[in-house]
Write an enzyme that holds these catalytic residues in place. Structure first.
Site, PDB file in Angstrom:
ATOM      1  N   TYR A 226     -65.753  80.191 -37.951  1.00 20.69           N
ATOM      2  CA  TYR A 226     -65.314  80.864 -39.191  1.00 20.69           C
ATOM      3  C   TYR A 226     -65.326  79.865 -40.348  1.00 20.69           C
ATOM      4  O   TYR A 226     -65.886  80.124 -41.418  1.00 20.69           O
ATOM      5  CB  TYR A 226     -63.909  81.473 -39.026  1.00 20.69           C
ATOM      6  CG  TYR A 226     -63.289  81.808 -40.364  1.00 20.69           C
ATOM      7  CD1 TYR A 226     -63.761  82.870 -41.119  1.00 20.69           C
ATOM      8  CD2 TYR A 226     -62.272  81.007 -40.904  1.00 20.69           C
ATOM      9  CE1 TYR A 226     -63.227  83.149 -42.378  1.00 20.69           C
ATOM     10  CE2 TYR A 226     -61.737  81.272 -42.156  1.00 20.69           C
ATOM     11  CZ  TYR A 226     -62.218  82.343 -42.893  1.00 20.69           C
ATOM     12  OH  TYR A 226     -61.704  82.603 -44.139  1.00 20.69           O
TER      13      TYR A 226
ATOM     14  N   LYS B 223     -67.760  79.956 -43.758  1.00 22.02           N
ATOM     15  CA  LYS B 223     -67.237  80.038 -45.129  1.00 22.02           C
ATOM     16  C   LYS B 223     -67.707  78.825 -45.947  1.00 22.02           C
ATOM     17  O   LYS B 223     -67.996  78.934 -47.137  1.00 22.02           O
ATOM     18  CB  LYS B 223     -65.708  80.111 -45.139  1.00 22.02           C
ATOM     19  CG  LYS B 223     -65.138  81.426 -44.665  1.00 22.02           C
ATOM     20  CD  LYS B 223     -65.600  82.619 -45.490  1.00 22.02           C
ATOM     21  CE  LYS B 223     -65.018  82.648 -46.886  1.00 22.02           C
ATOM     22  NZ  LYS B 223     -65.433  83.887 -47.605  1.00 22.02           N
TER      23      LYS B 223
ATOM     24  N   VAL C 232     -50.025  84.694 -39.577  1.00 21.19           N
ATOM     25  CA  VAL C 232     -48.652  84.702 -39.078  1.00 21.19           C
ATOM     26  C   VAL C 232     -47.784  85.789 -39.728  1.00 21.19           C
ATOM     27  O   VAL C 232     -46.910  86.354 -39.058  1.00 21.19           O
ATOM     28  CB  VAL C 232     -48.033  83.293 -39.264  1.00 21.19           C
ATOM     29  CG1 VAL C 232     -47.905  82.917 -40.737  1.00 21.19           C
ATOM     30  CG2 VAL C 232     -46.701  83.187 -38.570  1.00 21.19           C
TER      31      VAL C 232
HETATM   32  N1  UDP Z   1     -47.984  80.894 -36.200  1.00 19.60           N
HETATM   33  C1  UDP Z   1     -46.837  81.092 -35.426  1.00 19.60           C
HETATM   34  N2  UDP Z   1     -46.785  82.212 -34.637  1.00 19.60           N
HETATM   35  C2  UDP Z   1     -47.775  83.138 -34.598  1.00 19.60           C
HETATM   36  C3  UDP Z   1     -48.926  82.932 -35.400  1.00 19.60           C
HETATM   37  C4  UDP Z   1     -48.987  81.784 -36.183  1.00 19.60           C
HETATM   38  O1  UDP Z   1     -45.905  80.287 -35.417  1.00 19.60           O
HETATM   39  O2  UDP Z   1     -47.644  84.118 -33.848  1.00 19.60           O
HETATM   40  C5  UDP Z   1     -48.059  79.668 -37.041  1.00 19.60           C
HETATM   41  C6  UDP Z   1     -49.286  78.811 -36.753  1.00 19.60           C
HETATM   42  O3  UDP Z   1     -48.993  77.826 -35.771  1.00 19.60           O
HETATM   43  C7  UDP Z   1     -49.558  78.167 -38.092  1.00 19.60           C
HETATM   44  C8  UDP Z   1     -49.007  79.155 -39.120  1.00 19.60           C
HETATM   45  O4  UDP Z   1     -48.202  80.075 -38.380  1.00 19.60           O
HETATM   46  O5  UDP Z   1     -48.828  76.968 -38.215  1.00 19.60           O
HETATM   47  C9  UDP Z   1     -50.074  79.909 -39.859  1.00 19.60           C
HETATM   48  O6  UDP Z   1     -50.943  80.520 -38.923  1.00 19.60           O
HETATM   49  P1  UDP Z   1     -52.113  81.467 -39.408  1.00 19.60           P
HETATM   50  O7  UDP Z   1     -52.885  81.855 -38.187  1.00 19.60           O
HETATM   51  O8  UDP Z   1     -51.534  82.535 -40.272  1.00 19.60           O
HETATM   52  O9  UDP Z   1     -52.956  80.538 -40.376  1.00 19.60           O
HETATM   53  P2  UDP Z   1     -53.731  79.146 -40.096  1.00 19.60           P
HETATM   54  O10 UDP Z   1     -53.225  78.548 -38.835  1.00 19.60           O
HETATM   55  O11 UDP Z   1     -55.170  79.515 -40.042  1.00 19.60           O
HETATM   56  O12 UDP Z   1     -53.389  78.276 -41.246  1.00 19.60           O
END
Ligand code: UDP
Length: 332
Positions: free
Chosen positions: A144, A148, A188
């Site tokens: 992904y 991008k 999240v």
């Molecule tokens: N996260 C969490 N529980 C979940 C999903 C995500 O604690 O069920 C945490 C994850 O570890 C990260 C943050 O939320 O630190 C943001 O995750 P997301 O997938 O939204 O975005 P990305 O990791 O791509 O920045």
């Protein structure tokens, strides 16, 4: 001006469309309605300056027809999420890379003056520097992020070779009402709000001390509007909130029980944009602070009752490829 917004029925796109119409621009949305929803555009559907084309950016011929009379383009159409990009990299290439090529080619043929591209902060991978400036090396960690980034490269290249005025906005963890919840596990906010609405424990990854530069969608939409109305060309700008907030802080604001799930390999412990450049070039400032943004989302908690509900077992199933293919460490 007549502005074409690809992905205008999506989470971020629908806010961009609302703000452009409020500024008296004419807006034409191109969206295939796979990730986007017409419901997101409910408030503007009858607006006399609004047009909708159900068109897929992978279909170059139909796309070309949608570009007649367009002055500026905001290109947000694309597919997100980490796990499906690892499992179906071709789909990500077809939409995020070939689709972007189709958009910029259509723009060139139609004599479009300026294009603003929705780039991703995931291009930084696990950065060495916090806050992370635009000059940090690109190190995409999964397909992904790579697709991008390749889209961003295409847009910049078309700018240099064909004289299109281009701006790429590298977005950091955008959140807000209408955040996408259909489909794959991820984002999240969608996960936690569905859990909260259904009285289930919030699935905190690792110890929850990891932090993200959560940026409110209306601020992000305003960055797109300011960029497309500017006279910038050949710019790449971070869009972040000016801070970073831990998952534990988010849990505190949402409230409720917690259950922990394993830390995932290859994800940064921190994302935090250096936003000096966008402040200087565009005069853009984020206006909604984190507590306020979360409160706005909690105001519509009932809407989350029917969103997909995740628990540690379904998360383990959904993230199998993630654990299998990714690796790496990071620190903020
Ligand atoms: N996260 C969490 N529980 C979940 C999903 C995500 O604690 O069920 C945490 C994850 O570890 C990260 C943050 O939320 O630190 C943001 O995750 P997301 O997938 O939204 O975005 P990305 O990791 O791509 O920045």
């Amino acid at each position: 001006m007549r502005i074409l917004v690809t992905g205008g029925a999506g989470f971020i796109g629908s806010y961009v469309v609302e703000q452009l119409l409020a500024k008296d621009h004419a807006v034409r949305v191109v969206d295939n309605l796979e990730g986007g929803r017409l419901d997101n555009l409910r408030a503007v559907a009858e607006h006399p300056q609004f047009e909708f084309h159900q068109t897929d950016i992978r279909d170059a011929d139909s796309l070309g027809r949608a570009f007649a009379g367009v002055d500026w383009v905001i290109h947000l159409a694309g597919i997100a999420d980490i796990v499906p990009s690892i499992e179906q990299p071709r789909d990500y290439f077809a939409t995020n890379v070939q689709g972007t090529l189709n958009v910029i080619e259509a723009a060139r043929q139609a004599g479009v003056k300026r294009i603003v591209y929705a780039a991703s902060s995931s291009c930084y991978g696990i950065p060495d520097e916090y806050p992370t400036p635009e000059t940090s090396p690109a190190r995409p960690e999964y397909p992904y992020a790579l697709t991008k980034y390749l889209g961003e490269q295409l847009v910049g290249h078309w700018g240099r070779v064909y004289g299109l005025e281009t701006v790429s906005l590298r977005l950091f963890n955008v959140y807000g009402p209408r955040v996408r919840t259909n489909g794959a596990y991820g984002a999240v906010f969608g996960v936690f709000l569905a859990q909260k609405a259904n009285g289930r424990p919030l699935t905190v990854v690792g110890d929850g001390t990891q932090s993200r530069d959560f940026t409110y969608v209306e601020d992000v939409a305003r960055a797109f509007v300011m960029a497309v109305e500017s006279d910038l060309a050949g710019e790449i700008l971070n869009v972040g909130s000016g801070g970073h907030y831990s998952i534990n802080r988010l849990v505190e604001l949402i409230g409720g029980e917690v259950v922990h799930v394993p830390k995932r390999p290859g994800e940064p412990d921190c994302t935090f944009a250096d936003t000096r450049l966008i402040r200087e070039r565009l005069g853009w400032e984020p206006a909604i602070d984190f507590d306020d943004g979360v409160a706005r989302m909690l105001a519509s908690i009932d809407d989350w009752q029917d969103a997909p509900l995740w628990d540690p077992d379904s998360i383990q199933d959904a993230t199998r490829s993630w654990f299998r293919f990714l690796g790496g460490e990071s620190a903020c």
